[in-house]
Scaffold this motif. Structure first.
Motif, mmCIF file in Angstrom:
data_model
loop_
_atom_site.group_PDB
_atom_site.id
_atom_site.type_symbol
_atom_site.label_atom_id
_atom_site.label_comp_id
_atom_site.label_asym_id
_atom_site.label_seq_id
_atom_site.Cartn_x
_atom_site.Cartn_y
_atom_site.Cartn_z
ATOM 1 N N ARG A 206 0.764 -1.315 0.097
ATOM 2 C CA ARG A 206 0.243 -0.097 -0.011
ATOM 3 C C ARG A 206 0.881 1.195 -0.094
ATOM 4 O O ARG A 206 0.596 2.125 -0.744
ATOM 5 N N VAL A 207 1.911 1.209 0.911
ATOM 6 C CA VAL A 207 2.865 2.448 0.878
ATOM 7 C C VAL A 207 3.469 2.890 -0.357
ATOM 8 O O VAL A 207 3.506 3.749 -1.118
ATOM 9 N N ALA A 208 4.062 1.736 -1.163
ATOM 10 C CA ALA A 208 4.755 1.849 -2.387
ATOM 11 C C ALA A 208 3.698 2.156 -3.553
ATOM 12 O O ALA A 208 3.951 3.052 -4.241
ATOM 13 N N ALA A 209 2.457 1.635 -3.423
ATOM 14 C CA ALA A 209 1.266 1.905 -4.249
ATOM 15 C C ALA A 209 1.122 3.621 -4.323
ATOM 16 O O ALA A 209 0.527 4.205 -5.474
ATOM 17 N N LEU A 210 1.094 4.025 -3.102
ATOM 18 C CA LEU A 210 0.772 5.521 -3.041
ATOM 19 C C LEU A 210 1.883 6.576 -2.979
ATOM 20 O O LEU A 210 1.634 7.790 -2.804
ATOM 21 N N THR A 211 3.185 6.039 -3.058
ATOM 22 C CA THR A 211 4.195 6.957 -2.891
ATOM 23 C C THR A 211 5.023 6.541 -4.461
ATOM 24 O O THR A 211 4.845 7.453 -5.370
ATOM 25 N N ASP A 212 5.775 5.614 -4.466
ATOM 26 C CA ASP A 212 6.703 5.234 -5.606
ATOM 27 C C ASP A 212 6.818 3.848 -5.707
ATOM 28 O O ASP A 212 7.034 3.200 -4.724
ATOM 29 N N ARG A 213 6.483 3.179 -6.780
ATOM 30 C CA ARG A 213 6.567 1.922 -7.260
ATOM 31 C C ARG A 213 8.051 1.350 -6.797
ATOM 32 O O ARG A 213 8.276 0.250 -6.271
ATOM 33 N N ALA A 214 9.061 2.112 -7.169
ATOM 34 C CA ALA A 214 10.504 1.920 -6.806
ATOM 35 C C ALA A 214 10.585 1.433 -5.656
ATOM 36 O O ALA A 214 11.750 0.822 -4.989
ATOM 37 N N LEU A 215 9.809 2.048 -4.762
ATOM 38 C CA LEU A 215 10.106 1.915 -3.132
ATOM 39 C C LEU A 215 10.039 0.507 -2.908
ATOM 40 O O LEU A 215 10.644 0.042 -1.742
ATOM 41 N N ALA A 216 9.152 -0.327 -3.599
ATOM 42 C CA ALA A 216 8.962 -1.705 -3.391
ATOM 43 C C ALA A 216 10.321 -2.371 -3.299
ATOM 44 O O ALA A 216 10.500 -3.502 -2.859
ATOM 45 N N GLU A 217 11.250 -2.092 -4.220
ATOM 46 C CA GLU A 217 12.656 -2.585 -4.206
ATOM 47 C C GLU A 217 13.705 -2.207 -3.505
ATOM 48 O O GLU A 217 14.812 -2.443 -3.667
ATOM 49 N N ASN A 218 13.491 -0.977 -2.828
ATOM 50 C CA ASN A 218 14.404 -0.201 -2.179
ATOM 51 C C ASN A 218 13.908 0.189 -0.692
ATOM 52 O O ASN A 218 14.344 1.400 -0.334
#
Length: 594
Positions: A206-218
């Motif tokens: 949910r956090v990655a979807a609402l901020t930046d998709r790249a956060l899911a890998e970093n």
């Protein structure tokens, strides 16, 4: 001067000024009511940034006609069952002021229906009831706000543009959606879908979807529990950062807050891993017993007060540090697709390959360290600085052992180490990497018996402004713990007698001047621990191998091996990455093979 009672409509408008500052404030109150009503789906529609229309529909428990009439009276609420509940608030909204305050400065229409009951509508226009009667809708509630502040020009003229007001509304919805992953959110602006998340997402998704998709890998997962308080959330690794702090989301008992204590703790956790003008991407969730936190200190409920703020701050710093330390040497590894697509072939160098210096890979002495604890790691990397030299071509390095950062193959521009790993090509910034390693060594030394100092053969005099000398003299005892022995030498000079031994042949003049500048900029704003970290980081920068220094292959490999076992070695002391990786697939794309 006579005293008089204010009329009811004026009282409501004054109350509205505390609760409703702009469309985003009204939207926040309505969405929080929907969440408190047990909604699992919330749909939001905005027109002209919320200035013309805000509509929020939910599938919560709904209201009947009697409850709806009471909800539009001041200080009426369903969220405090008894008079003592103010000490044990467990809902987002509880003051009972939002709906009547909004209705006093806009046209407010509420349609609601309980499960198995009849729908009902009630419309209030700037404090006056204008319509009431049956309504057709599914179970739940629909709230519509139109022409906010249209009849209060003194407030309307201070609102910003439609784009700015829409951005504020989007930020509010994003924060509330982040705090409630079990609820589906959908948002439209002028007929265009701008946000949509499904119910049941994992928190990091949910956090990655609402901020930046790249956060899911970093990102790293933060989890810590202490004295009944639980800290959880998602934080970016230091090399994944932003130039502004607009992606820092803090929640207390699922309530979005902007609290200075929490923001300061966040800054302290990343203090030596990010430059002062860079900010991490963070979503942290604190679950605190209601009796240990006061959420009733601000009309908009965006600030809180903790019973034990020191413990809360310590939890955030230690929780983030622990999560980041577990990542070791990790950095942002994915190549930027835009950078790859913009690559163009460079002209071929006129220098023949045979004339170029090639490092002797056969001279590498592999010495993998067996212990897994950071404190037991040791490296022979440049304790006395080696002589720069080129080495003759020789047989390639043995391939019998595998390392995460690969085996050094050479040096580019006397600045970057090129290593070959099993899954791609690793490029290391030698100065940034050694800067982090030196800082971590100094920290380990400080935790032990202190940093060893090396006396100078001839003490060196550093001329400074008198105020800079005053600052250094006041911190002389702290600097001595780091191995830097200096004393006052007249009104505008400092005498340096010893420097930290691990810094080797450092620039004494530059080191002392930089320390004076850092203390001038941050001394009064930082705690003792943060000041010590700042001193260590500045010293580490001066004691690190510089760009332009030629290294032997053995030195390069020693640097790589120490990086693999040192916490936070994926970024330098200023938040820049110390290494990047080009995967085999990325390299093949460069040459059109894929």
């Amino acid at each position: 001067m006579s005293i008089r009672r204010l009329p009811e409509h004026l009282v409501n408008r004054i109350a509205a000024g505390e609760v409703v500052e702009r469309p985003a404030s009204a939207l926040k109150e309505i969405v929080e009511n929907a969440l408190d009503a047990g909604a699992t789906r919330i749909a939001i529609r905005l027109s002209n940034g919320g200035l013309d229309r805000i509509e929020v529909s939910d599938d919560g428990i709904g209201m009947d006609s009697a409850d709806m009439a009471l909800a539009l009276e001041r200080h009426a609420t369903s969220k405090m069952p008894d008079d003592d509940a103010i000490e044990n608030v467990a809902t987002l909204g509880f003051r009972g002021e939002a709906l009547p305050s909004i209705a006093s400065v806009a046209r407010l229409s509420i349609d609601s229906r309980r499960q198995g009951g009849e729908g009902w509508n009630r419309t209030v226009d700037n404090g006056q009831l204008v319509a009431e009667g049956p309504a057709a809708l599914p179970p739940g509630t629909r709230v519509t706000i139109e022409q906010l502040f249209a009849k209060v020009p003194a407030r309307r003229k201070f609102l910003r543009s439609a784009k700015a007001e829409y951005a504020a509304c989007l930020d509010i919805v994003r924060r509330l959606a982040m705090a409630h992953p079990a609820v589906a959110f959908a948002m439209e602006h002028d007929g265009r879908r701008t946000l949509g998340v499904q119910a049941g997402d994992a928190r990091e998704e949910r956090v990655a979807a609402l901020t930046d998709r790249a956060l899911a890998e970093n990102h790293v997962i933060v989890s810590l529990e202490r004295e009944g308080v639980r800290l959880s959330g998602v934080a970016s690794i230091p090399t994944y950062n932003r130039g502004v702090g607009d992606h820092q989301y803090l929640f207390v008992n699922e309530r979005p807050v902007r609290d200075r204590l929490l923001i300061g703790a966040l800054r302290g956790a990343y203090a030596d891993m990010l430059a002062r003008d860079r900010h991490p991407v963070v979503a942290l969730f604190l679950d605190v017993p209601p009796l240990d936190v006061d959420v009733n200190v601000h009309p908009a409920k965006t600030e809180v007060r903790f019973r034990d703020p020191t413990m809360i701050r310590g939890m955030i710093v230690s929780g983030l540090r622990r999560a980041l330390d577990e990542q070791g040497f990790r950095a942002v590894q994915n190549a930027d697709p835009a950078a790859l697509s913009a690559w163009r072939a460079e002209p071929v160098s006129p220098t023949p390959i045979g004339a170029m210096p090639i490092f002797d890979a056969a001279s590498v002495s592999y010495n993998p360290l067996a212990s897994s604890s950071f404190g037991d790691r040791r490296s022979s990397f440049m304790t006395p600085p080696p002589q720069a030299r080129a080495e003759p071509a020789a047989a390639p390095a043995p391939e019998g052992q595998s390392f995460p950062l690969g085996v050094a193959r050479g040096q580019v521009a006397r600045t970057y180490i090129v290593a070959e790993a099993e899954d791609g090509l690793v490029i290391v910034d030698q100065h940034a990497a050694h800067e982090r390693l030196t800082l971590e060594r100094m920290r380990r030394a400080m935790e032990g018996q202190g940093v060893q100092s090396q006396a100078l053969l001839l003490p060196e005099v550093v001329e400074l402004e008198e105020s800079a000398c005053d600052r250094l003299e006041a911190r002389a005892a702290e600097l001595r713990d780091f191995g830097l022995d200096l004393e006052r030498f007249g009104p505008s000079a400092m005498l340096v007698r010893a420097v930290p031994a691990m810094l080797g042949q450092s620039d004494v003049q530059g080191l002392v001047k930089d320390l004076a500048d850092d203390l001038a900029a941050y001394d009064s704003a930082l705690s003792l621990k943060e000041r010590l970290d700042l001193v260590a980081a500045t010293m580490a920068c001066h004691g690190s191998v510089r760009a332009g220094r030629v290294l032997s292959v053995a030195e390069m490999n020693a640097l790589l091996r120490e990086m693999e076992v040192t916490p936070r070695s994926g970024q330098c002391n200023h938040g820049r990455p110390t290494w990047v990786k080009l995967g085999h697939g990325d390299i093949e794309k460069l040459f059109g093979r894929k």
